[in-house]
Structure formats: structure tokens, C-alpha cells
Design an enzyme around this catalytic site. Structure first.
Site, mmCIF file in Angstrom:
data_model
loop_
_atom_site.group_PDB
_atom_site.id
_atom_site.type_symbol
_atom_site.label_atom_id
_atom_site.label_comp_id
_atom_site.label_asym_id
_atom_site.label_seq_id
_atom_site.Cartn_x
_atom_site.Cartn_y
_atom_site.Cartn_z
ATOM 1 N N GLU A 46 -7.235 3.375 13.760
ATOM 2 C CA GLU A 46 -7.861 2.930 12.336
ATOM 3 C C GLU A 46 -9.249 2.705 12.222
ATOM 4 O OE1 GLU A 46 -7.412 -1.281 11.220
ATOM 5 O OE2 GLU A 46 -7.038 -0.524 9.152
ATOM 6 N N ASN A 106 -8.597 3.262 2.873
ATOM 7 C CA ASN A 106 -8.536 3.319 4.263
ATOM 8 C C ASN A 106 -7.477 4.262 4.719
ATOM 9 O OD1 ASN A 106 -8.271 2.648 6.929
ATOM 10 N ND2 ASN A 106 -7.909 0.365 6.337
ATOM 11 N N LYS A 123 -3.739 3.817 3.319
ATOM 12 C CA LYS A 123 -3.310 2.593 3.634
ATOM 13 C C LYS A 123 -2.588 1.688 2.556
ATOM 14 C CE LYS A 123 -4.364 -1.613 6.282
ATOM 15 N NZ LYS A 123 -5.297 -2.322 7.261
ATOM 16 N N GLU A 142 -11.092 -6.205 3.320
ATOM 17 C CA GLU A 142 -10.295 -4.966 3.064
ATOM 18 C C GLU A 142 -9.921 -4.914 1.513
ATOM 19 O OE1 GLU A 142 -7.914 -2.899 5.723
ATOM 20 O OE2 GLU A 142 -7.779 -4.403 7.144
ATOM 21 N N CYS A 168 -2.286 0.078 10.629
ATOM 22 C CA CYS A 168 -2.666 -1.356 11.188
ATOM 23 C C CYS A 168 -1.613 -2.376 10.303
ATOM 24 C CB CYS A 168 -3.823 -1.762 10.861
ATOM 25 S SG CYS A 168 -4.400 -3.692 11.585
ATOM 26 N N ASN A 193 -6.735 -2.124 13.943
ATOM 27 C CA ASN A 193 -8.054 -3.080 14.403
ATOM 28 C C ASN A 193 -7.375 -4.612 14.037
ATOM 29 O OD1 ASN A 193 -11.205 -1.650 14.088
ATOM 30 N ND2 ASN A 193 -9.388 -0.374 13.122
HETATM 31 N N1 CDT Z 1 -6.971 -4.042 10.045
HETATM 32 C C1 CDT Z 1 -5.734 -4.762 9.807
HETATM 33 O O1 CDT Z 1 -4.986 -4.443 8.958
HETATM 34 N N2 CDT Z 1 -5.821 -5.922 10.242
HETATM 35 C C2 CDT Z 1 -4.765 -6.723 10.160
HETATM 36 C C3 CDT Z 1 -5.355 -8.000 10.417
HETATM 37 C C4 CDT Z 1 -4.313 -9.211 9.715
HETATM 38 S S1 CDT Z 1 -5.353 -10.643 9.334
HETATM 39 C C5 CDT Z 1 -6.006 -10.573 8.164
HETATM 40 C C6 CDT Z 1 -3.416 -6.796 10.894
HETATM 41 O O2 CDT Z 1 -2.317 -6.881 10.502
HETATM 42 O O3 CDT Z 1 -3.377 -6.604 12.133
#
Ligand code: CDT
Length: 308
Positions: A46, A106, A123, A142, A168, A193
């Protein structure tokens, strides 16, 4: 046997001032390694071209546009597309998309072996918040910088199989895989990420974050009888740690391999897309076993409502 040799191309950290060109050079080095190993398809994380910028608060939203791509391919990524074409290799990677209409997504794309973009996914499950939150150990903005994807969860018939993408946080939602599964998906490509610290929970054990990651991708794979290729951007970016956990999961939910470090690196596995048939024709034969008359709440209700 419908074999596809897939390379999960994990990226180590990308710092805030690192230029797209430098990142693309790293991606090309991974692609070359994947080519030496005979890969048909390389999958990157991502937001592969920049640091994970939603950790940075820009009061003026427009300032964040520096992180976005206005076209794809563009000057910075053209060498990546050219090298993929040279190798005759498919690829998928994520980036921040700014559309000609000024919309922000995204996004992840799927590029076939001839270098044509055959699939775009935006996304849908955006985590985090949209205003600066002083209570958090770090920001996850985000919801400030992106709007939820408007393309649903499509699949594409290409490279001899049925491919889908998600990004993600989408991997934590069974709805993601099921909507893909209902279109016969055979391989889900997903970049992530994931901060190794929960910004609202303090020191959540790293092992627990990793457990939830594996649990999500293994369950999604098994319950829909599909391969899942999950690719991290990992390591310490701008002083903030992102966990690794790049892995390839088979349609039984078994992890075929995992990258044990947090640097640039590839994981290559042969995946027989015909191995998705057994699960799809037996325990997860949706046409025979699903009971949609009892699933109405899934689309009628968003939040949980407990009885009085
Ligand atoms: N990039 C991304 O979606 N990261 C989220 C972090 C969650 S905590 C706000 C994830 O689900 O890994």
C-alpha cells in the site's frame, strides 16, 4: 494445474524526504530479483511510493497533495512500468491517487504482463480519524486525506486466473473477501502499512498485532478458498515503526512463506490456481450452502445494535 509464480515484494521504510525516483529504483531492484527467480507477478505494498504520510497532520488539506499522483504511470513510475514490460511480468502496487476531478483515493492497480493497467481498486475501509487527535500516540489521518473507494471490490480475469485487490485495513473485514469470493476470486493481492503500536491502546504487544494480521488473511483465504498475497511496508519510518509480516497464504489458509525481516526483500512461491477449486466446490460451495435469506442485516445495518 494453473501455476502462477508470485513474488511478494516487501519494502523497508521510506522516509519523509525520500524521493519517488529513489523508491522506484528500490522497487525495480526487487522486480529484477523476482525476474531472476522466474516470477510471473510482483506485488508491492500500500502507498508504495512514499512514506506512510497519513501519520502527518496538514492543517491545510491541500498541502497533502504533494503525496498524491495525478496520473499513472507518470514520470517517476514510468521506469517501473518499462522494466515490468521488459520482464513480461505482471505487477500490483498502491499509491495515493488524485483524480482529474480533484478526488483523493488510496488506490492499488493491477498491471498485466504487457504493461497495461487492467484493474484499479480504491480502498473502502479507511481507518483512523479526520482531525488532529492529541490523545493518540501518533496520528492516523486516512479519513482526512482520502474518501472511501467508489469502485466496490471488483475482480479481473487476467494472467490465467481471477484476481482481486484490497488494501491494508480491508483485510480485517470478512465482507471484503466474501464480496471477492462471490466473484470467484482465486488470488487476492493486498498491500499494507500497519503501525506496530495501537495509537489508542498504548503498548499492545507486537505479537498480538501480528496475530491479528495473520488471523485475518488466513481466515479470508480459507473461507473463500483463495490465495492471499499480503505485502508489508515495514520498519521504522520517520521514527514510527511499521510491522512486517509479508506472507503468501494458500486456499486452505496455510501460510506458504513469510518474510522474517523488515527490509526490502521478496518472497516467491508457486501458486496453483486450480488448488482453489476443492474448497470452492465442497465446504465453501456458496451456491449450495449459503443462506442469503438470513444475511439481510449485513447490508441493512452498519453499526451493531444490541437488544434492550
Ligand atoms: N494502513 C492501514 O489501513 N493501517 C491500519 C491501521 C489500523 S489502526 C488505525 C491497519 O488495519 O493495519
Amino acid at each position: 494445474m494453473r501455476k502462477i509464480r508470485v513474488a511478494a515484494a516487501q519494502l523497508g521504510p521510506i522516509q519523509r524526504d525520500e524521493k519517488r525516483e529513489a523508491v522506484v529504483a528500490r522497487m525495480i531492484a526487487l522486480m529484477d530479483e523476482a525476474a531472476r527467480e522466474g516470477a510471473d507477478l510482483v506485488v508491492y505494498p500500500e502507498l508504495a511510493l512514499t512514506t506512510f504520510f497519513p501519520r502527518w497532520y496538514h492543517e491545510d488539506r491541500a498541502e497533502a497533495d504533494v503525496w498524491f499522483e495525478r496520473a499513472m504511470p507518470n514520470e517517476a513510475t514510468a521506469p517501473l512500468f518499462a522494466r515490468a514490460r521488459e520482464h513480461g511480468m505482471g505487477m500490483s502496487f498502491g499509491y495515493a491517487e488524485l483524480t482529474p476531478e480533484g478526488r483523493h483515493f488510496n488506490t492499488a492497480i493491477l498491471v498485466d504482463k504487457a504493461g497495461a493497467i487492467v484493474g484499479t481498486y480504491r480502498k473502502i475501509h479507511l481507518p483512523g480519524h479526520d482531525e488532529f487527535d492529541p490523545e493518540r500516540t501518533h496520528q492516523h489521518l486516512e479519513k482526512r486525506y482520502f474518501e472511501p473507494g467508489d469502485l466496490g471490490f471488483p475482480v479481473w480475469r487476467t494472467m490465467g486466473g481471477v484476481f482481486g485487490m484490497c488494501i491494508c485495513n480491508d483485510r480485517r473485514w470478512p465482507e471484503t473477501y466474501r464480496v471477492l469470493g462471490l466473484q470467484g476470486v482465486e488470488m487476492v493481492l493486498l498491500g499494507f502499512n500497519t503501525p506496530s503500536v495501537n495509537s489508542q491502546k498504548g503498548a499492545e504487544a507486537h505479537d498480538q498485532r501480528m496475530f491479528h494480521h495473520r488471523l485475518s488473511v488466513q481466515a479470508g483465504a480459507y473461507q473463500n478458498s483463495t490465495f492471499v498475497v499480503a505485502v508489508a511496508k515495514a520498519g521504522t519510518e520517520d521514527g514510527h515503526h511499521l510491522m512486517g509480516g509479508t506472507c503468501i497464504v494458500d486456499p486452505d489458509g496455510v501460510i506458504l512463506g513469510e518474510i522474517p525481516h523488515e527490509d526490502d526483500g521478496i518472497l516467491v512461491r508457486d501458486c496453483d490456481l486450480d488448488a482453489t477449486r476443492f474448497g470452492k466446490e465442497t465446504v465453501f460451495d456458496f451456491a449450495r450452502h449459503r443462506r442469503v435469506e438470513h444475511y439481510g442485516l449485513i447490508t441493512q445495518r452498519t453499526g451493531a445494535v444490541a437488544p434492550e
